[in-house]
Design a protein around this motif. Structure first.
Motif, PDB file in Angstrom:
ATOM      1  N   ALA A   1      -9.186  -0.482   0.209  1.00  0.00           N
ATOM      2  CA  ALA A   1      -8.017  -1.258  -0.235  1.00  0.00           C
ATOM      3  C   ALA A   1      -8.215  -2.746   0.028  1.00  0.00           C
ATOM      4  O   ALA A   1      -7.923  -3.590  -0.829  1.00  0.00           O
ATOM      5  CB  ALA A   1      -6.757  -0.760   0.475  1.00  0.00           C
TER       6      ALA A   1
ATOM      7  N   VAL B   1      -1.713  -0.744  -3.992  1.00  0.00           N
ATOM      8  CA  VAL B   1      -3.061  -0.185  -3.815  1.00  0.00           C
ATOM      9  C   VAL B   1      -2.954   1.045  -2.908  1.00  0.00           C
ATOM     10  O   VAL B   1      -2.049   1.127  -2.079  1.00  0.00           O
ATOM     11  CB  VAL B   1      -4.060  -1.212  -3.211  1.00  0.00           C
ATOM     12  CG1 VAL B   1      -4.374  -2.313  -4.194  1.00  0.00           C
ATOM     13  CG2 VAL B   1      -3.545  -1.785  -1.897  1.00  0.00           C
TER      14      VAL B   1
ATOM     15  N   THR C   1       0.838  -1.203   0.000  1.00  0.00           N
ATOM     16  CA  THR C   1       0.000   0.000   0.000  1.00  0.00           C
ATOM     17  C   THR C   1       0.873   1.253   0.000  1.00  0.00           C
ATOM     18  O   THR C   1       2.003   1.251   0.461  1.00  0.00           O
ATOM     19  CB  THR C   1      -0.943   0.053   1.230  1.00  0.00           C
ATOM     20  OG1 THR C   1      -0.195   0.465   2.397  1.00  0.00           O
ATOM     21  CG2 THR C   1      -1.606  -1.295   1.472  1.00  0.00           C
TER      22      THR C   1
ATOM     23  N   LEU D   1      -3.803   3.414   0.135  1.00  0.00           N
ATOM     24  CA  LEU D   1      -4.321   3.269   1.496  1.00  0.00           C
ATOM     25  C   LEU D   1      -3.569   4.245   2.392  1.00  0.00           C
ATOM     26  O   LEU D   1      -2.346   4.355   2.298  1.00  0.00           O
ATOM     27  CB  LEU D   1      -4.104   1.819   1.984  1.00  0.00           C
ATOM     28  CG  LEU D   1      -4.578   1.409   3.386  1.00  0.00           C
ATOM     29  CD1 LEU D   1      -4.833  -0.102   3.434  1.00  0.00           C
ATOM     30  CD2 LEU D   1      -3.575   1.770   4.479  1.00  0.00           C
TER      31      LEU D   1
END
Length: 268
Positions: free
Chosen positions: A61, A48, A32, A50
């Protein structure tokens, strides 16, 4: 079946080292970052967005990973922020932010992942803390406190989730050669500060320790070993011998003797 691993703060430093190491060994890794736009060419593993301070981004996420993979086998709570300064001169909002990232954040991510792990009747959570979390270090007191608090919360949660097939442990790194110093908040060394000389010297020493730190791959190796361990211990420590030895000394020495060692080490 390839295990699915989620690593917070995966775009740089120790998190990236762990992610790359696990991805190269056949794990499906999601790291993340607060902003994917900052890493347009990142290809070490999946990224991702986050922010551990924002529960909406955490939920989003995790939903993204679950929609693709259907499961999360390992959560590595690695996102963290450094903070230095005399506590008297550290702004309250910076203290709150450090705890939001280093303490509240990991708890929020664990809370979001646990329902899925309970459903799977299996899961492993590794909280990355710090050797600094075992002692109150001068001019790093807030950092020490936030990491120490995460150590204690892990001890409690381990017992709470043991019946669900979920295991929780901590890995406490010492000083590793990463970019943490560049992202760290440090209270400015004020010209008229009563702490100017002592804090200035301590700051230089801290930066030296990070620059000459160990290779973060050691943390990745420890994480892999824990993933392959049937019953992980409560705490693990990774770092230079003297840093780990300092924890042993803290256990056996009288408080004032240990404090004297720290004062000598930091030349205070």
């Amino acid at each position: 079946m390839r295990k699915v691993v989620l690593i917070t703060g995966g775009s740089s430093g120790i998190g990236k080292s762990i992610g790359s190491y696990l991805a190269a060994r056949g794990f499906t890794v999601y790291g993340t970052t607060r902003s994917k736009a900052k890493y347009p060419n990142f290809d070490a593993f999946n990224l991702v967005e986050l922010d551990v301070r924002n529960t909406e981004t955490i939920a989003q996420a995790i939903a993204t990973v679950l929609s693709i993979e259907g499961r999360i086998d390992v959560l590595i709570n690695n996102a963290g922020v450094g903070i230095t300064g005399p506590i008297e001169e550290t702004p309250n909002e910076e203290i709150v932010n450090a705890f939001m990232v280093n303490f509240n954040g990991p708890i929020s991510v664990m809370k979001a992942v646990l329902p899925q792990m309970r459903k799977q009747k299996a899961g492993l959570i590794i909280n990355i803390t710090s050797i600094a979390g075992y002692m109150g270090l001068p001019y790093r007191g807030i950092y020490s406190a936030s990491k120490g608090a995460l150590e204690l919360v892990t001890e409690a949660m381990r017992m709470e989730v043991k019946d669900f097939g979920v295991q929780i442990t901590t890995v406490a790194p010492g000083d590793f050669a990463t970019n943490i110093a560049s992202g760290r908040y440090h209270a400015p060394v004020l010209e008229d500060s009563a702490y100017k000389k002592a804090y200035g010297n301590s700051l230089s020493m801290m930066d030296e320790h990070v620059d000459s730190g160990e290779d973060p791959i050691q943390v990745a190796e420890k994480v892999l070993a824990i993933i392959h361990t049937k019953k992980p211990k409560v705490h693990y420590r990774v770092g230079a011998f003297m840093q780990k030895f300092s924890l042993f000394l803290k256990k056996i020495l009288p408080d004032k003797v240990y404090e004297k060692l720290l004062l000598n080490h930091y030349k205070l």
